[in-house]
Design an enzyme around this catalytic site. Structure first.
Site, mmCIF file in Angstrom:
data_model
loop_
_atom_site.group_PDB
_atom_site.id
_atom_site.type_symbol
_atom_site.label_atom_id
_atom_site.label_comp_id
_atom_site.label_asym_id
_atom_site.label_seq_id
_atom_site.Cartn_x
_atom_site.Cartn_y
_atom_site.Cartn_z
ATOM 1 N N GLU A 501 -33.953 -5.034 -9.896
ATOM 2 C CA GLU A 501 -33.809 -4.583 -10.660
ATOM 3 C C GLU A 501 -33.093 -3.089 -10.859
ATOM 4 O OE1 GLU A 501 -35.174 -5.439 -14.217
ATOM 5 O OE2 GLU A 501 -35.334 -7.838 -13.846
HETATM 6 C C1 LIG Z 1 -40.853 -6.808 -4.711
HETATM 7 C C2 LIG Z 1 -38.900 -7.218 -4.967
HETATM 8 C C3 LIG Z 1 -39.430 -7.935 -5.617
HETATM 9 C C4 LIG Z 1 -37.934 -8.338 -5.361
HETATM 10 N N1 LIG Z 1 -37.390 -9.167 -6.652
HETATM 11 C C5 LIG Z 1 -35.932 -10.199 -6.382
HETATM 12 C C6 LIG Z 1 -36.216 -11.151 -7.361
HETATM 13 O O1 LIG Z 1 -36.744 -12.087 -7.796
HETATM 14 N N2 LIG Z 1 -35.082 -11.936 -6.743
HETATM 15 C C7 LIG Z 1 -33.467 -10.723 -6.651
HETATM 16 O O2 LIG Z 1 -33.046 -11.142 -5.755
HETATM 17 N N3 LIG Z 1 -33.548 -9.651 -5.751
HETATM 18 C C8 LIG Z 1 -35.311 -9.515 -5.956
HETATM 19 N N4 LIG Z 1 -35.222 -7.944 -5.197
HETATM 20 C C9 LIG Z 1 -34.420 -7.080 -4.705
HETATM 21 C C10 LIG Z 1 -34.302 -6.140 -5.343
HETATM 22 O O3 LIG Z 1 -33.306 -5.984 -6.529
HETATM 23 C C11 LIG Z 1 -33.519 -5.070 -4.567
HETATM 24 O O4 LIG Z 1 -33.901 -4.762 -3.437
HETATM 25 C C12 LIG Z 1 -32.667 -3.874 -5.001
HETATM 26 O O5 LIG Z 1 -31.299 -3.987 -5.093
HETATM 27 C C13 LIG Z 1 -32.047 -3.035 -3.551
HETATM 28 O O6 LIG Z 1 -32.079 -3.341 -2.924
HETATM 29 P P1 LIG Z 1 -32.791 -3.315 -1.615
HETATM 30 O O7 LIG Z 1 -34.200 -3.265 -1.523
HETATM 31 O O8 LIG Z 1 -31.654 -4.027 0.132
HETATM 32 O O9 LIG Z 1 -31.999 -1.063 -1.080
HETATM 33 P P2 LIG Z 1 -30.809 -1.142 -0.886
HETATM 34 O O10 LIG Z 1 -29.885 -0.955 -1.208
HETATM 35 O O11 LIG Z 1 -30.793 -0.830 0.870
HETATM 36 O O12 LIG Z 1 -30.424 0.516 -1.622
HETATM 37 C C14 LIG Z 1 -31.481 1.314 -0.627
HETATM 38 C C15 LIG Z 1 -31.615 3.081 -1.637
HETATM 39 O O13 LIG Z 1 -29.855 3.505 -1.371
HETATM 40 C C16 LIG Z 1 -29.816 3.670 -3.500
HETATM 41 N N5 LIG Z 1 -28.390 3.620 -2.626
HETATM 42 C C17 LIG Z 1 -27.768 2.113 -2.836
HETATM 43 N N6 LIG Z 1 -26.694 2.323 -2.419
HETATM 44 C C18 LIG Z 1 -26.409 3.431 -3.550
HETATM 45 C C19 LIG Z 1 -25.352 4.501 -4.443
HETATM 46 N N7 LIG Z 1 -23.692 3.915 -4.371
HETATM 47 N N8 LIG Z 1 -25.764 6.113 -5.052
HETATM 48 C C20 LIG Z 1 -26.729 5.881 -4.928
HETATM 49 N N9 LIG Z 1 -27.741 5.213 -3.876
HETATM 50 C C21 LIG Z 1 -27.333 3.904 -3.288
HETATM 51 C C22 LIG Z 1 -30.818 3.056 -3.342
HETATM 52 O O14 LIG Z 1 -30.780 3.377 -4.721
HETATM 53 C C23 LIG Z 1 -32.324 2.336 -2.710
HETATM 54 O O15 LIG Z 1 -32.900 4.142 -3.409
HETATM 55 C C24 LIG Z 1 -36.563 -7.772 -5.058
HETATM 56 C C25 LIG Z 1 -37.500 -6.369 -4.223
HETATM 57 C C26 LIG Z 1 -38.482 -6.393 -4.388
HETATM 58 C C27 LIG Z 1 -38.436 -4.842 -3.710
#
Ligand SMILES: Cc1cc2nc3c(=O)[nH]c(=O)nc-3n(C[C@H](O)[C@H](O)[C@H](O)COP(=O)(O)OP(=O)(O)OC[C@H]3O[C@@H](n4cnc5c(N)ncnc54)[C@H](O)[C@@H]3O)c2cc1C
Length: 837
Positions: A501
């Site tokens: 989230e």
């Molecule tokens: C256990 C789990 C359950 C989940 N459940 C759902 C679900 O039910 N439905 C759903 O749709 N999604 C779900 N998600 C997805 C979750 O919302 C995403 O993992 C999250 O949005 C981050 O995306 P990413 O993991 O691809 O990380 P990335 O987007 O690759 O980010 C990697 C890092 O970069 C940082 N970052 C990225 N952009 C910026 C910026 N502009 N400025 C500063 N920092 C930045 C982030 O904070 C993070 O630390 C789930 C994820 C997990 C791990």
């Protein structure tokens, strides 16, 4: 001399008018009256009188709206029209989502405390309380963490049946559809309790009660859609999930490549206009067992079958997983917390247009829907789950630090451990305060986007720190996995809440201030609306009023910041007397400094602030610390201001306000425009950085409150699963520290007897027998000491396993695999065969 006197009077009155934020007309009248008196008394002849009249007339002219509009405002407006970056629909949606509550007061630089203090104390309805004490308590009792996280890697069937029968997955669905119809506060408290026992079940129950099909339907669904889906979701006949994230689009969710194309096709035997969908999603909680997907995709209408547009943007639809082309079932393995989570894919899945949530008219409205709902939901599920784990962690660790002895003392008595215990206790108090008070505001109908982002970030970050600290204080006991370990899975689960989230780095860098600056600022959003008003004349009139109000507000904040910093905020009016009064006053002080710094940052850095993430993050931190301090003060008031809890309140407020000060310092050190940085430093820290973090003595006072069976400990642990029963280690730890109160005096009797030579034996166990033989303690007391010791040994014990029990794969089957695929690299083969790494 006389001139100096009058100059001081005029300056003093001007500063007072600015400090009190008196409006321009009244200020002009007041200053005019003083000037007339001065002119009469000084016979009107001095140069100063002339200078002051010139300044005054320039000020007075600003009261003539038509004049200032045509000569000043119109020019400024033009500059702004050229300067203002055009906002995308997505950004505008994010800015306008939700409502503004207490954070708006903090942003004003002059918080009206009544708005906060008049909010009622958190209160569950009788039915909600009964659910917390009944089914939630029973569910916690049924949960066996080791069975779920190690043996089954899923929730056992009997627990699923219990969850379904008691409608745990439909707390947010109104009763008319068969759900529980609980308030945000009840939702939060149920999740907190479950999370204090088991992270897997808390995550499973959290998702359907957060952003997902039910929430989307309730807010945007058509009546038909609500009737079709909500009763099934309420009874858990339908299992929902919400699929937004895809491999290429995580944090930048608007970059999803999942597509829906409007076209003709056959559905239910009829030829209709519908949507042909292709998606590839990952990380989706409950997807492997879902019966209905809330799917986010981009909608295209190349043949203009539903309107004139070709691209509609992000759209949300409900897709039954039974449809041909939908793929679910495989699982990810989220860091040893085996709730159902996995990918879902869809290939050429054809659905009718009215599968769009809210019907075809909501095509392209998906992002707005998500942002609006997240502005509330973000403050409930993850912060509550983090809170449950933190309360359980500090409750267990406090007791453990009392019963675990090293160097002949409970480890909690060592100041090094005491400091860590104080941090855990303080953070847990802050998290509790933030959750309870914010959820009460949500109960009252507020939808504050910024506080919920603050809660998401800070509760999960503080939760991470509490989990780390708990592990440190438990030493090896926290590290050895097995049924006796009550900490490690919570520790492992921390990154989940941090990531979901809105991952935390992004939330801190972009959302809290990035959204807050515009959303909560008293003028900026309206100013943007005025600048972009298509009716240019009406835009000018509105902008004129806002501009001059904004200038007055900025001047007032500059004066307030300087005066309160100079006087250590001793004279600012606040609603409370007594021990907490100074913290209210410091919030007033930093609120003015924050409002001033925000305005200067926005004016001098403008749209670039979005890219200067660290400046934005520091401003967001300051806003967060002020918000959290206010929550602590309100929570303390709601609890009846118990004197015993004051050390924790003091620790919390001092820590938060000290950090606010340090973030101001960091902001000014890195502020790009050095002239403005100096001016701000003069107005914010005219006497330097004078605020201190909690003293060592205070830390130990807080530690004592948590390592002893105090009322404070009971209040702090309210709402978790702490029942004293054999399967609940944290209940047993509490039992042990209650027993310690009775048994320790007996143990001391034995030690004293040894010291004065009444007992000879140097072995602790023999000393007890000898003490009984010599009549120093009774036989009954001997039994009490021995039973207590046994309980302690059980509580500090850890598990051990045979190698076979630990291995998930037998050595033979693993060996076969290696044998089947021999490596071409001979040195690697050699390493494997010798077992060396
Ligand atoms: C256990 C789990 C359950 C989940 N459940 C759902 C679900 O039910 N439905 C759903 O749709 N999604 C779900 N998600 C997805 C979750 O919302 C995403 O993992 C999250 O949005 C981050 O995306 P990413 O993991 O691809 O990380 P990335 O987007 O690759 O980010 C990697 C890092 O970069 C940082 N970052 C990225 N952009 C910026 C910026 N502009 N400025 C500063 N920092 C930045 C982030 O904070 C993070 O630390 C789930 C994820 C997990 C791990």
């Amino acid at each position: 001399m006389e001139t100096l006197f009058w100059l001081i009077i005029i300056l003093g009155v001007s500063l007072t008018l600015a400090y009190k934020r008196v409006e321009l007309k009244t200020s002009t009248a007041a200053l005019g009256a003083i000037l007339v008196i001065y002119t009469i008394l000084s016979d009107g002849g001095t140069l100063w009188v002339v200078i002051l009249w010139v300044i005054f007339i320039s000020l007075a002219i600003l009261n003539v709206e038509s004049l200032r509009r045509e000569h000043i405002t119109i020019r400024v407006l033009e500059v702004f029209r050229n300067m203002l970056p055009s906002l995308s629909k997505t950004e505008r949606n994010a800015l306008e989502a939700g409502s503004v509550w207490w954070e708006g007061e903090l942003f004003s630089g002059m918080p009206n405390w009544q708005k906060l203090t008049e909010l009622p104390a958190p209160q569950l309805t009788k039915e909600e309380q009964a659910f917390l004490d009944g089914p939630t308590e029973k569910l916690c009792y049924l949960l066996d963490d080791w069975e779920i996280t190690h043996e089954l890697l899923k929730i056992p069937d009997n627990v699923w049946v219990f969850i379904k029968e008691n409608n745990f997955l439909s707390m947010i669905i109104p009763k008319e559809y068969g759900g529980l119809g609980f308030s945000p506060l009840a939702n939060s408290m149920v999740l907190t309790k479950i999370a204090s026992r088991n992270a897997t079940v808390a995550a499973t129950i959290g998702v359907p009660n957060s952003l997902g099909p039910a929430e989307l339907l309730l807010h945007y669904g058509t009546e038909e859609q609500k009737k079709r889906w909500l009763p099934g979701l309420a009874k858990t006949d339908e299992i929902p999930c919400f699929a937004l994230t895809s491999p290429r689009a995580g944090s930048d969710a608007t970059a999803i490549t999942d597509k829906g194309v409007v076209c003709r096709g056959k559905f239910g035997g009829k030829e209709i206009i519908g949507i042909c969908l292709i998606w590839d999603k990952r990380y989706i909680t409950l997807a492997p067992i879902a019966t209905v997907l809330g799917l986010a995709f981009k909608l295209y209408d190349p043949d203009h079958l539903i309107g004139n547009k070709t691209e509609y943007g992000i759209t949300a639809a409900l897709i039954p997983t039974s449809l041909r082309g939908v793929e679910i079932g495989r699982r990810h393995f989220p860091i040893n917390i085996p709730f159902q989570n996995g990918p879902t894919r869809g290939k050429n899945v054809f659905v009718p247009l009215d599968y769009i949530i809210g019907g075809p008219k909501m095509a392209g409205e998906g992002w707005r829907m998500l942002v609006e709902l997240l502005s509330v939901g973000r403050g409930i599920v993850l912060p509550s789950n983090a809170l449950g784990a933190a309360i359980a962690g500090v409750y267990a660790t406090g007791a453990y630090a009392r019963i675990r002895r090293q160097f002949n003392l409970p480890i909690g008595k060592f100041h090094g451990v005491g400091e860590v215990l104080a941090r855990m206790t303080g953070y847990t108090y802050i998290m509790t305060a933030a959750s309870r008070v914010t959820c009460t505001a949500l109960n009252a109908g507020e939808k504050p986007a910024v506080p919920t982002a603050i809660l998401k970030y800070h509760n999960t970050e503080m939760g991470r720190c509490v989990a780390n600290d708990a592990m440190d204080i438990h030493g090896g006991k926290g590290i050895m996995l097995g049924p006796k370990n009550y900490l490690a899975r919570n520790y492992e689960s921390v990154p989940i809440a941090i990531t979901v989230e809105g991952a935390n780095i992004l939330t801190r860098s972009l959302i809290i201030f990035g959204q807050g600056a515009t959303r909560c600022h008293p003028f900026v959003l309206e100013e943007i609306a005025a600048v972009t008003d298509k009716d240019r004349q009406s835009g000018l009139v509105k902008f004129d009023k806002l501009l001059f109000a904004h200038i007055g507000y900025a001047l007032s904040n500059a004066v307030r910041s300087f005066v309160m910093a100079y006087t250590h905020a001793r004279f600012t009016g606040v609603p409370k007397r007594g021990a907490t009064r100074r913290y209210y006053q410091h919030v007033n002080r930093y609120s003015a400094s924050f409002a001033l710094a925000s305005d200067v940052a926005m004016l001098t850095i403008g749209g670039d602030l979005k890219r200067k993430e660290l400046l934005s993050a520091r401003l967001g931190d300051i806003l967060s610390y002020l918000y959290l301090t206010s929550m602590v003060l309100k929570h303390y008031q709601d609890q009846g201001s118990p004197q015993d809890d004051l050390p924790i309140v003091e620790w919390s407020c001092r820590t938060l306000l000290y950090r606010a000060q340090e973030q101001f310092h960091g902001l000014l050190r890195n502020f790009p425009n050095r002239w403005f940085a100096r001016l701000l430093r003069f107005l914010i820290f005219p006497r330097g950085r004078t605020y201190f973090s909690p003293s060592d003595e205070l830390c130990q006072e807080v530690a004592e409150l948590i390592i002893n069976p105090t009322d404070t400990r009971t209040r702090l642990s309210y709402g978790i699963y702490k029942t004293i029963e054999p399967s609940n280690p944290i209940g047993l730890l509490q039992e042990a520290i209650e027993l310690a109160e009775k048994v320790e005096p007996l143990e001391r009797k034995v030690i004293e007897a040894y010291k004065v030579g009444q007992i000879d034996s140097s072995d602790a166990s023999d000393q007890i027998d000898e003490a009984e033989r010599r009549g120093i303690i009774t036989a009954e007391e001997t039994i009490q000491i021995r039973e207590f010791d046994q309980k302690i040994m059980n509580l500090i014990a850890v598990d051990d396993f045979s190698s076979e029990d630990l291995a998930r794969k037998t050595v033979r089957s693993a060996g076969k695999k290696i044998a089947k695929k021999p490596t071409k690299n001979p040195s690697a083969r050699k390493k494997r065969s010798t077992g060396k790494r």
